[in-house]
Write an enzyme that holds these catalytic residues in place. Structure first.
Site, PDB file in Angstrom:
ATOM      1  CB  THR A 171      -0.932   0.039   1.239  1.00 58.19           C
ATOM      2  OG1 THR A 171      -1.566  -1.213   1.373  1.00 58.19           O
ATOM      3  CG2 THR A 171      -1.966   1.110   1.113  1.00 58.19           C
ATOM      4  CB  VAL A 172       1.792   3.868  -2.224  1.00 58.35           C
ATOM      5  CG1 VAL A 172       2.944   2.912  -2.466  1.00 58.35           C
ATOM      6  CG2 VAL A 172       0.829   3.838  -3.415  1.00 58.35           C
TER       7      VAL A 172
END
Lengths: 401, 401
Positions: B252-253
């Site tokens: 996840t960014v």
């Protein structure tokens, strides 16, 4: 507000209440008269959709709610966990061709059925959900299986088991786990197909109107004329083109359950919007949106289960159309004259809706049969601007383990 | 806890803090020295994943965070809404082959990329999301487009526009709205393919171990022997079989943005777990889970934006691994000596993680370049059991409209 008199007071309908602001529920308790001795106890509350129920269809909806309650209570009496009981209720609701869930669901833009469903276990807080699922008769069964598989811990190689699967992947997982597939021809009813064809015609009409408008604009007619034409188009189309299904734009079925030990579970299932875009997932599949269940804990003496209908995403709508069923339960000290080997579970329950009507059913293991009721806004109340809240209380007694 | 000294105090790293319980953030304000006059202002905070960042990879992650911040600030300076700025930051993060989002995402069980992404607009509270999306280079662009289309109101025939699309339907919608498709061969990097092959081998080994165990059981050997063998199998496999990607199980960014008017937006994007089941959707796509943005309103003087990494569904795990970036902003009265045509926006921001490390970047429109930082748990702290919290404050000045 007058509250329903309780579980054992005959078929009398609860009084209705409607107010634009939040209403306080001041419940009137009623003791159960026939505490269950042999079988295990519990309570179930179901709904078959918040929307508009014509008098002619009312009987069908009541019937399916009654059957759903009975299925859940049978599970509870057989000692099944609350999650299996709530699933049994949902399966019955999904199998009805009159509800917008499972069999007879709304068809999407391509004429396909794509279902959303989710379930939550109040004891473990585990959650299972499917979205945009085709080809499976009972989406809630897949959600429940995901929940159960999730409770078994990690998969091989330390992989975290999925709790939310969508589309083709969800279908594959279900079939791989022994859940039979179901051809679309069986799940599509003649009602849902007729509604689809009618909606497609309305859509084509609406889009022709829009195309006409763009053509007009291109011809650079005077702004006044364009506006006049647009007004006419919109005026004539407003009543014609709003998509609906044959059951009066009902959406989502749901159930909440508490078992004899006070464990709660909640589930929800929906065929989604008529003519929705393929791949659209609605709140029935979403964690924290479609349902919630949470057993009593350090922070609360209550176990709570909730199942919703309608969309939190519609904040920009003129009126918010939706419904909810809720139960909460807590252990309370037994009556002074009762024997020491009993413990009492107090169950408060309610249903609330801003739609024209909502069909609910409820039953405790101590009841011989389920009660069903079509709750309606009072005459003159405007859907989306008023809220009806009704409910009741029952007391469950069961042997201490 | 020592707080970071602010936006304009050079490259000095923030001090780290770690405690098992909730930590209070006592922020130290710093005034911006070069209030922007011509261009529009704003602030962005991004992260490239909470997980483990080796020193050797640190440079890459810092670079991509820096570029992501610059892209967002360029958008803000050009007068784009906060949602477009946050999207620009995410596109940059997705395009990096080193992040588990977009290009170079983890491969699922079938060796395919399926991405989740979502975005929220704090002004309208509109939300857009995609789940299990294949064949599109920038999933966040589709989420942003869904949000923007949703803000235009109803579709023809009164249909409610979708805000969450999954799988094939999401892909079709994207292509129909002019977003180009991208062949899997481009999105799969040699790193992600190597990790996939390694993970598959580990999975096969783990499953062989399980099969051996079942065989053993079938032969009805003594319970003691079975347990002994299982212990050996599990002991030897524990270190071997846990799935990972080449970047050290980063997930996840995300980004959070506030524009010069105080509007906030948040976004998140993820390739999901390595070897996940096809169709699995993670929290990055889920309303209220992956991100949240909410402008100041009657109930709060603050605008708030949050983007998370890690899973709330992992409550049963021994340690909860995750990270979060947060900003909140409020208007405050200008300094007595400042001119009347200025208004000041106070922006507080923080990042927090229970993972070994988290790479973040931040920048205001008043800064010449972005600051980047790899936050780490202090030596000896155990991932999943300790939490690091760091942050800062900046003051944005912009002309009153």
């Amino acid at each position: 507000m007058t509250m329903e008199k309780g579980m054992s007071s005959g078929e009398g309908l609860p009084s209705r209440a409607s107010q634009a602001s939040a209403a306080k529920v001041t419940a009137k308790e009623l003791e159960a008269k026939q505490p269950c001795k042999e079988k295990r106890g519990g309570f179930v509350l179901v709904h078959a959709g918040a929307g508009y129920h014509s008098e002619s269809k009312a009987k069908e909806y009541k019937h399916v709610c009654k059957r759903a309650c009975q299925k859940a209570i049978e599970k509870l009496q057989a000692g099944a966990p609350a999650t299996d009981a709530v699933t049994a209720a949902l399966v019955e609701l999904e199998d009805s061709p009159f509800t917008n869930a499972g069999m007879g669901s709304n068809l999407n833009l391509l004429g396909e059925i794509e279902c959303d469903a989710s379930i939550m276990d109040g004891q473990s807080l585990n959650f299972g959900a499917v979205g945009a699922l085709s080809g499976i008769k009972n989406p809630v069964s897949v959600a429940n299986r995901l929940l159960r598989e999730g409770q078994k811990g990690k998969l091989s190689a330390g992989r975290i088991p999925p709790c939310f699967l969508v589309g083709e992947g969800a279908y594959r997982w279900a079939v791989d786990h022994g859940i039979p597939s179901c051809p679309p021809s069986i799940m599509t009813t003649r009602f849902s197909l007729a509604a689809f064809k009618r909606n497609k015609r309305k859509l084509e009409l609406a889009e022709r109107v829009e195309t006409d408008f763009i053509q007009l604009k291109k011809r650079r007619q005077s702004s006044a004329k364009v506006k006049q034409h647009l007004g006419q188009c919109m005026g004539c189309s407003a009543d014609l083109v709003h998509c609906e299904n044959d059951t009066g734009t009902l959406d989502t079925v749901g159930a909440v359950v508490v078992d004899h030990e006070g464990n709660v579970a909640a589930a929800v299932s929906s065929g989604g919007l008529a003519l929705k875009h393929p791949g659209r997932v609605g709140q029935a599949a979403l964690y924290g949106c479609g349902c919630w269940a949470e057993n009593t804990g350090a922070h609360s003496p209550y176990s709570t289960a909730v199942s919703t209908s309608g969309s939190p995403f519609l904040a920009s709508e003129d009126g918010v159309l939706g419904g909810v069923i809720v139960l909460r339960s807590c252990r309370c000290s037994s009556e002074p004259d009762s024997s020491q080997d009993k413990q009492t579970l107090l169950v408060e329950f309610l249903w609330s809706h801003t739609t024209e009507s909502m069909c609910v059913g409820y039953m405790s293991a101590q009841d011989g049969k389920a009660k069903t009721h079509i709750s309606r806004l009072p005459p003159g109340a405007v859907a989306g601007q008023s809220v009806a809240i009704e409910g009741g209380v029952c007391r469950l007694e069961s042997p201490v383990n």
